[in-house]
Motif scaffolding. Structure first.
Motif, PDB file in Angstrom:
ATOM      1  N   THR A  26     -11.087 -12.156  -1.952  1.00  0.00           N
ATOM      2  CA  THR A  26     -10.004 -12.207  -1.411  1.00  0.00           C
ATOM      3  C   THR A  26     -10.529 -11.628   0.242  1.00  0.00           C
ATOM      4  O   THR A  26     -11.097 -11.329   0.526  1.00  0.00           O
ATOM      5  CB  THR A  26      -8.974 -11.094  -1.846  1.00  0.00           C
ATOM      6  N   ASP A  27      -9.461 -11.970   0.982  1.00  0.00           N
ATOM      7  CA  ASP A  27      -9.685 -11.651   2.299  1.00  0.00           C
ATOM      8  C   ASP A  27      -8.655 -10.395   2.468  1.00  0.00           C
ATOM      9  O   ASP A  27      -7.679 -10.463   2.190  1.00  0.00           O
ATOM     10  CB  ASP A  27      -9.199 -12.679   3.164  1.00  0.00           C
ATOM     11  N   PRO A  28      -9.304  -9.356   3.254  1.00  0.00           N
ATOM     12  CA  PRO A  28      -8.575  -8.245   3.164  1.00  0.00           C
ATOM     13  C   PRO A  28      -7.251  -8.294   4.326  1.00  0.00           C
ATOM     14  O   PRO A  28      -6.434  -7.461   4.163  1.00  0.00           O
ATOM     15  CB  PRO A  28      -9.457  -7.376   3.934  1.00  0.00           C
ATOM     16  N   GLN A  29      -7.182  -9.144   5.229  1.00  0.00           N
ATOM     17  CA  GLN A  29      -6.303  -9.431   5.883  1.00  0.00           C
ATOM     18  C   GLN A  29      -4.932  -9.801   4.940  1.00  0.00           C
ATOM     19  O   GLN A  29      -3.818  -9.720   5.347  1.00  0.00           O
ATOM     20  CB  GLN A  29      -6.151 -10.496   7.164  1.00  0.00           C
ATOM     21  N   ASP A  30      -5.143 -10.413   3.782  1.00  0.00           N
ATOM     22  CA  ASP A  30      -4.069 -10.788   3.129  1.00  0.00           C
ATOM     23  C   ASP A  30      -3.427  -9.737   2.269  1.00  0.00           C
ATOM     24  O   ASP A  30      -1.949  -9.806   2.251  1.00  0.00           O
ATOM     25  CB  ASP A  30      -4.538 -11.609   1.630  1.00  0.00           C
ATOM     26  N   LEU A  35      -0.607  -2.346   2.156  1.00  0.00           N
ATOM     27  CA  LEU A  35      -1.098  -1.033   1.692  1.00  0.00           C
ATOM     28  C   LEU A  35      -0.465  -0.036   2.639  1.00  0.00           C
ATOM     29  O   LEU A  35      -0.084  -0.490   4.061  1.00  0.00           O
ATOM     30  CB  LEU A  35      -2.649  -1.144   1.775  1.00  0.00           C
ATOM     31  N   GLN A  36      -0.266   1.162   2.190  1.00  0.00           N
ATOM     32  CA  GLN A  36       0.324   2.279   3.181  1.00  0.00           C
ATOM     33  C   GLN A  36      -0.537   2.598   4.242  1.00  0.00           C
ATOM     34  O   GLN A  36      -1.762   2.702   4.004  1.00  0.00           O
ATOM     35  CB  GLN A  36       0.450   3.354   2.186  1.00  0.00           C
ATOM     36  N   ALA A  37      -0.148   2.233   5.394  1.00  0.00           N
ATOM     37  CA  ALA A  37      -0.952   2.483   6.716  1.00  0.00           C
ATOM     38  C   ALA A  37      -0.563   3.867   7.323  1.00  0.00           C
ATOM     39  O   ALA A  37      -1.668   4.510   7.688  1.00  0.00           O
ATOM     40  CB  ALA A  37      -0.512   1.262   7.662  1.00  0.00           C
ATOM     41  N   GLY A  38       0.579   4.273   7.113  1.00  0.00           N
ATOM     42  CA  GLY A  38       0.938   5.688   7.901  1.00  0.00           C
ATOM     43  C   GLY A  38       0.755   6.867   7.036  1.00  0.00           C
ATOM     44  O   GLY A  38       0.433   6.552   6.046  1.00  0.00           O
TER      45      GLY A  38
END
Length: 99
Positions: A26-30, A35-38
């Motif tokens: 898989t591509d992480p950009q997908d 995903l929780q970023a903050g």
């Protein structure tokens, strides 16, 4: 007859397996957008309200339970074990008062 079946299955397994990796599956950009970023919040208006009702000589059992539940939700959001230990402390104090 069994030998032919066994040879056929063995031949199938050897030809269907790959020994080399093709790279990333898989591509992480997908999935990075999901995903929780903050940073997680570890305080809430509800927590501050019930925590302010607890005094050193407090007998409000419901306050201890609610505050412990909030600590548990903070633990689930952050994964920090200190919040789980604080929840345990609050529940232990509530049990001690009730007994």
């Amino acid at each position: 007859m069994k030998q032919f079946i066994l040879c056929g299955v063995l031949l199938f397994l050897l030809t269907s397996c790959e020994l080399w990796e093709n790279g990333k599956v898989t591509d992480p950009q997908d999935y990075n957008t999901y995903l929780q970023a903050g940073p997680s919040t570890t305080s809430s208006k509800y927590f501050r309200l019930w925590n302010s009702k607890i005094k050193p000589d407090s007998l409000q059992l419901s306050s201890f339970g609610i505050v412990a539940g909030q600590y548990n939700s903070f633990f689930q959001a952050t994964g920090e074990i200190t919040y789980l230990k604080k929840a345990e402390t609050a529940l232990t104090k509530a049990v001690d008062i009730a007994a």
